[in-house]
Scaffold this motif. Structure first.
Motif, mmCIF file in Angstrom:
data_model
loop_
_atom_site.group_PDB
_atom_site.id
_atom_site.type_symbol
_atom_site.label_atom_id
_atom_site.label_comp_id
_atom_site.label_asym_id
_atom_site.label_seq_id
_atom_site.Cartn_x
_atom_site.Cartn_y
_atom_site.Cartn_z
ATOM 1 N N PRO A 228 -38.209 7.083 12.249
ATOM 2 C CA PRO A 228 -38.538 7.090 13.841
ATOM 3 C C PRO A 228 -39.905 6.503 13.938
ATOM 4 C CG PRO A 228 -38.601 9.347 13.092
ATOM 5 C CD PRO A 228 -38.200 8.561 11.814
ATOM 6 N N ASP B 206 -43.791 12.583 20.437
ATOM 7 C CA ASP B 206 -42.519 11.897 20.632
ATOM 8 C C ASP B 206 -42.101 11.259 19.426
ATOM 9 O OD1 ASP B 206 -42.307 11.252 23.880
ATOM 10 O OD2 ASP B 206 -44.293 11.581 23.462
ATOM 11 N N LYS C 189 -39.148 8.512 18.280
ATOM 12 C CA LYS C 189 -38.017 7.553 19.005
ATOM 13 C C LYS C 189 -37.399 6.860 17.910
ATOM 14 C CE LYS C 189 -37.800 4.400 22.722
ATOM 15 N NZ LYS C 189 -36.413 3.697 22.281
ATOM 16 N N HIS D 12 -34.787 9.378 22.126
ATOM 17 C CA HIS D 12 -36.082 9.729 22.201
ATOM 18 C C HIS D 12 -36.373 10.818 22.636
ATOM 19 C CE1 HIS D 12 -40.102 8.094 24.381
ATOM 20 N NE2 HIS D 12 -40.289 9.393 23.479
ATOM 21 N N THR E 56 -39.145 14.124 23.057
ATOM 22 C CA THR E 56 -40.615 14.617 23.438
ATOM 23 C C THR E 56 -40.532 16.225 23.505
ATOM 24 O OG1 THR E 56 -40.813 12.732 24.861
ATOM 25 C CG2 THR E 56 -41.938 14.689 25.347
ATOM 26 N N ASP F 107 -31.596 5.874 25.407
ATOM 27 C CA ASP F 107 -32.175 4.739 26.432
ATOM 28 C C ASP F 107 -30.913 3.810 26.323
ATOM 29 O OD1 ASP F 107 -33.695 2.595 27.037
ATOM 30 O OD2 ASP F 107 -34.788 2.309 25.264
ATOM 31 N N GLU G 16 -37.641 0.682 28.472
ATOM 32 C CA GLU G 16 -36.845 1.831 28.451
ATOM 33 C C GLU G 16 -36.446 2.540 29.364
ATOM 34 O OE1 GLU G 16 -37.428 6.131 25.954
ATOM 35 O OE2 GLU G 16 -39.100 4.833 25.927
ATOM 36 N N ARG H 182 -36.122 8.957 32.111
ATOM 37 C CA ARG H 182 -37.280 8.648 31.525
ATOM 38 C C ARG H 182 -37.134 7.070 31.868
ATOM 39 N NH1 ARG H 182 -39.968 10.800 27.052
ATOM 40 N NH2 ARG H 182 -38.053 11.470 26.255
ATOM 41 N N GLN I 194 -45.208 4.940 32.144
ATOM 42 C CA GLN I 194 -44.194 5.741 31.786
ATOM 43 C C GLN I 194 -43.885 6.661 32.684
ATOM 44 O OE1 GLN I 194 -43.421 9.065 28.171
ATOM 45 N NE2 GLN I 194 -43.124 6.800 27.313
#
Length: 253
Positions: free
Chosen positions: A18, A66, A68, A73, A75, A118, A126, A166, A177
């Motif tokens: 990631p 985070d 990804k 993704h 958080t 995503d 994203e 998101r 973002q």
């Protein structure tokens, strides 16, 4: 043949590793809203946080991680703040009667976990939706000036499952973002609803996205929380918004 297989496994592991970023941050958060507390009976009225002396913005330290992997993704974030002040009650708060002068303390820690997927998994854009949870660690203590009355305390841990969305876009060194999460739940007569919003901009100061890099972060966070409970002995509710700007430093690879 074994060497080729081992190389293939290493390549697959590298591709699945990631992207990881960590962002310590400092926020200036202002609380607004109402709170009520009653013992041995129904809660009849709320008092404003400002009547308790809880009104000014205060600094709050926080951190965010985070992870990804292409489309997924994750958080993880936490932030804790404390407000203190003096006021005069407009209505009774537990066993403290109206018109009594009080000193008040409010501690609120908010822990967030969001997992989104995503639908536009590119390096520049994203767009994702998913699920998550917010956990509110709330402690409010109201102490009367008169020794005739006892201090009243609310100490609750409130978990709320949420739906999350998101959106992010990156141009050159700048990334914008937006994250939103919310839900309303009713469990055994106890009610809670939350709407959590985070808007931020990140400007890379060294390195590149996908490799070791650092970025300056500036944003605005707003959390609306409404919670009410009654366990037969005590009843309380809180309907408040905590919001304000924050800055941070993102490090990632």
């Amino acid at each position: 043949m074994r060497l080729i297989s081992a190389a293939s496994l290493l390549l697959l592991a590298a591709c699945s590793a990631p992207q990881i970023t960590g962002t310590p941050n400092y926020a200036l958060l202002e609380p607004k809203g109402d709170i009520g507390f009653a013992t041995g009976g129904n809660l009849l009225a709320d008092t404003t946080l400002s009547d308790l002396g809880i009104a000014d913005a205060e600094g709050a330290l926080g951190a965010q991680l985070d992870f990804k992997w292409g489309a997924p993704h994750l958080t993880l974030a936490t932030q804790a703040a404390r407000w203190e002040g003096n006021g005069t009650l407009d209505v009774a708060f537990g066993d403290i009667p109206a018109t009594e002068g009080v000193s008040s303390k409010l501690d609120l820690a908010v822990h967030r976990a969001y997992l989104t997927f995503d639908f536009a998994p590119t390096d520049m854009l994203e767009l994702g939706i998913g699920v998550g949870a917010l956990v509110f660690d709330l402690n409010a203590t109201v102490t009367p000036e008169s020794v005739m009355f006892a201090a009243q305390e609310i100490d609750e841990l409130v978990p709320v499952p949420v739906l999350a969305a998101r959106a992010a876009g990156r141009v050159w060194k700048l990334e914008l973002q937006a994250t939103a999460a919310g839900m309303a739940v009713d469990i055994g007569g106890d009610e809670a609803s939350v709407l959590d919003l985070d808007l931020n901009a990140r400007y890379a100061v060294f390195g590149e996205h996908g490799s070791f890099h650092g970025a300056l972060v500036a944003g605005w966070r707003s959390t609306d929380l409404a919670v009410a409970y009654d366990d037969g002995v005590e009843s309380a509710d809180l309907d408040a918004t905590v919001s304000g700007p924050y800055i941070g430093l993102q490090l990632g690879f």
